[in-house]
Each structure stands twice: as C-alpha cells, then as structure tokens.
Design a protein around this motif. Structure first.
Motif, short mmCIF file in Angstrom:
data_model
loop_
_atom_site.label_atom_id
_atom_site.label_comp_id
_atom_site.label_asym_id
_atom_site.label_seq_id
_atom_site.Cartn_x
_atom_site.Cartn_y
_atom_site.Cartn_z
N GLY A 186 0.78 -1.23 0.00
CA GLY A 186 0.00 0.00 0.00
C GLY A 186 0.81 1.28 0.00
O GLY A 186 0.24 2.37 -0.07
N ALA A 187 2.13 1.21 0.07
CA ALA A 187 2.98 2.40 0.05
C ALA A 187 3.63 2.53 -1.33
O ALA A 187 3.95 1.54 -1.98
N GLN A 188 3.79 3.78 -1.76
CA GLN A 188 4.42 4.08 -3.04
C GLN A 188 5.87 4.51 -2.81
O GLN A 188 6.15 5.33 -1.94
N TYR A 189 6.78 3.95 -3.62
CA TYR A 189 8.20 4.27 -3.55
C TYR A 189 8.69 4.68 -4.93
O TYR A 189 8.22 4.14 -5.94
N VAL A 247 11.10 -4.37 3.16
CA VAL A 247 9.69 -4.22 2.74
C VAL A 247 9.09 -5.50 2.16
O VAL A 247 7.89 -5.53 1.86
N ALA A 248 9.91 -6.55 1.99
CA ALA A 248 9.39 -7.77 1.37
C ALA A 248 10.01 -8.99 2.02
O ALA A 248 11.14 -8.95 2.49
N THR A 249 9.25 -10.07 2.01
CA THR A 249 9.71 -11.37 2.51
C THR A 249 9.26 -12.43 1.50
O THR A 249 8.54 -12.12 0.54
N LEU A 287 3.72 14.09 -6.49
CA LEU A 287 3.65 12.65 -6.30
C LEU A 287 4.15 12.33 -4.90
O LEU A 287 5.27 12.68 -4.55
N LEU A 288 3.32 11.70 -4.11
CA LEU A 288 3.71 11.35 -2.76
C LEU A 288 4.38 9.97 -2.77
O LEU A 288 3.72 8.95 -2.70
N ARG A 346 3.98 -4.42 -6.94
CA ARG A 346 3.88 -3.92 -8.30
C ARG A 346 4.98 -2.90 -8.58
O ARG A 346 5.30 -2.08 -7.74
N TYR A 347 5.53 -3.01 -9.78
CA TYR A 347 6.50 -2.04 -10.29
C TYR A 347 5.89 -1.46 -11.56
O TYR A 347 5.51 -2.22 -12.46
N THR A 348 5.75 -0.15 -11.61
CA THR A 348 5.18 0.51 -12.79
C THR A 348 6.26 1.36 -13.45
O THR A 348 6.95 2.13 -12.78
N TYR A 349 6.37 1.21 -14.75
CA TYR A 349 7.36 1.96 -15.52
C TYR A 349 6.64 2.71 -16.64
O TYR A 349 5.79 2.14 -17.33
N ASP A 350 7.00 3.96 -16.83
CA ASP A 350 6.48 4.83 -17.88
C ASP A 350 5.01 5.15 -17.61
O ASP A 350 4.11 4.43 -18.00
N PHE A 351 4.81 6.27 -16.94
CA PHE A 351 3.46 6.65 -16.54
C PHE A 351 2.57 7.03 -17.72
O PHE A 351 1.37 7.21 -17.55
N GLY A 352 3.13 7.15 -18.92
CA GLY A 352 2.33 7.37 -20.12
C GLY A 352 1.83 6.04 -20.69
O GLY A 352 0.64 5.81 -20.85
#
Length: 181
Positions: A56-59, A81-83, A68-69, A89-95
């Motif tokens: 639920g957190a954005q990095y 942050v992971a186990t 952008l928060l 999710r990893y998002t690339y290219d906001f367009g």
C-alpha cells in the motif's frame, strides 16, 4: 558477500504471450537498485518515471514539486519491505503504464562462488519503448508482422529490423546486471 538472496519473478502485466524474468538479487539492495535490475532484465532503457507499490505504500524518486507522494526508493531496502511470498507492483512509464507483477518466490543464502545479481530465466523480448502500453504492443506486433499494415513503417522505426519477440538471453541480461555492481 550478501546475507540473503531474493529470488524474484517479474512479469509484465496484460501481455500475451507473457514476458517474464527470474532474477536473483541481494536483499540489501535499495529499491533504486532493484529498479535498475528490472530495467536491465526486462530490456527497458530507463527513459521514463517509475514507482513501486509495496504493501500500500508508493516508492520512487521523490518529486521536488511534491505532486507525487512517494517514499524515497534510495532509503528503502528490499529486505525491509518484502519477505518470501510477498507480491508487489513495479510501474514503468506513466504514459504507457507498463505494470510488472513482482513475486518473491524464495529467499535463500547466497551460493558460494556465485556473483549477484543474476538473471536465471525468462521468456519473450520486452516490448519496445513508447509503443503505447499493452494495447499498443498488440497493434505493434500486428504492424511489424505485416508490411501492408498502415502503420508498418512507423512501428518498424521503433525497433531494429531484427526485432524478435521470442529473443531473450538470460546470460546476456546477467552480463548487463553485473555492470551495476
């Protein structure tokens, strides 16, 4: 030598046939370094913005304008942050909005005499940059396969004449990843 190795399955969402990679990275990597690993592994050129959504957190890279928060990816380690079993999710290219599902398949001790990061496996070449996301990639594939397609020349200009969607070589990706260290 790293203390933990994270075995990650990275899959590009909404693409058929699936484009995926299995990478192994030290758990002490920051999310910024993981971003660079994913870029090389998938075949992206790191020309656009990106973010991670984990629990639920954005990095990502902090936005100087504050629009952008995002939590600073340089300050966040993967093992914080992971186990094993985590999904994010990893998002690339906001367009074009390329979403990648990332699953932590395992967390192990490092193998002796193995250098990390590495790409253990994968399938399919990554879509070219700027084809318009998953929908655009479907059109891109149709256009480059058919010289009579109205957008064939335009789409062919996005890639070399030798673009092979089945072309993927984990050893080449591992070589690229080694340049990160």
């Amino acid at each position: 030598m790293p203390r933990q190795i994270f075995h990650l399955l990275v899959t590009l969402s909404d693409i058929a046939p699936p484009v995926w990679r299995r990478v192994q990275v030290p758990g002490g990597y920051t999310l910024d370094r993981l971003h660079r690993v994913i870029q090389h592994a998938m075949g992206w050129r790191d020309c656009h913005l990106h973010s991670f959504e984990i629990n639920g957190a954005q990095y990502g890279e902090p936005d100087p304008a504050g629009e952008l928060l995002l939590r600073d990816e340089l300050d966040t380690r993967l093992d914080a942050v992971a186990t094993k079993g985590a999904r994010f999710r990893y998002t690339y290219d906001f367009g074009d909005w390329w979403e990648h599902d990332v699953v932590v398949e395992d967390v192990t001790a490092p193998e002796p005499d193995v250098r990390y990061p590495l790409c253990a496996d994968g399938d399919q070449a990554c879509p070219p940059e700027d084809v318009g996301g998953a929908f655009g990639y479907t059109e891109f594939q149709a256009a480059i396969a058919d010289p009579a397609h109205p957008r064939h020349a335009e789409m062919a200009d996005l890639v070399s004449a030798t673009f092979d969607r089945f072309g993927f070589d984990p050893a080449r990706v591992t070589t690229l990843l080694r340049r990160l260290t």
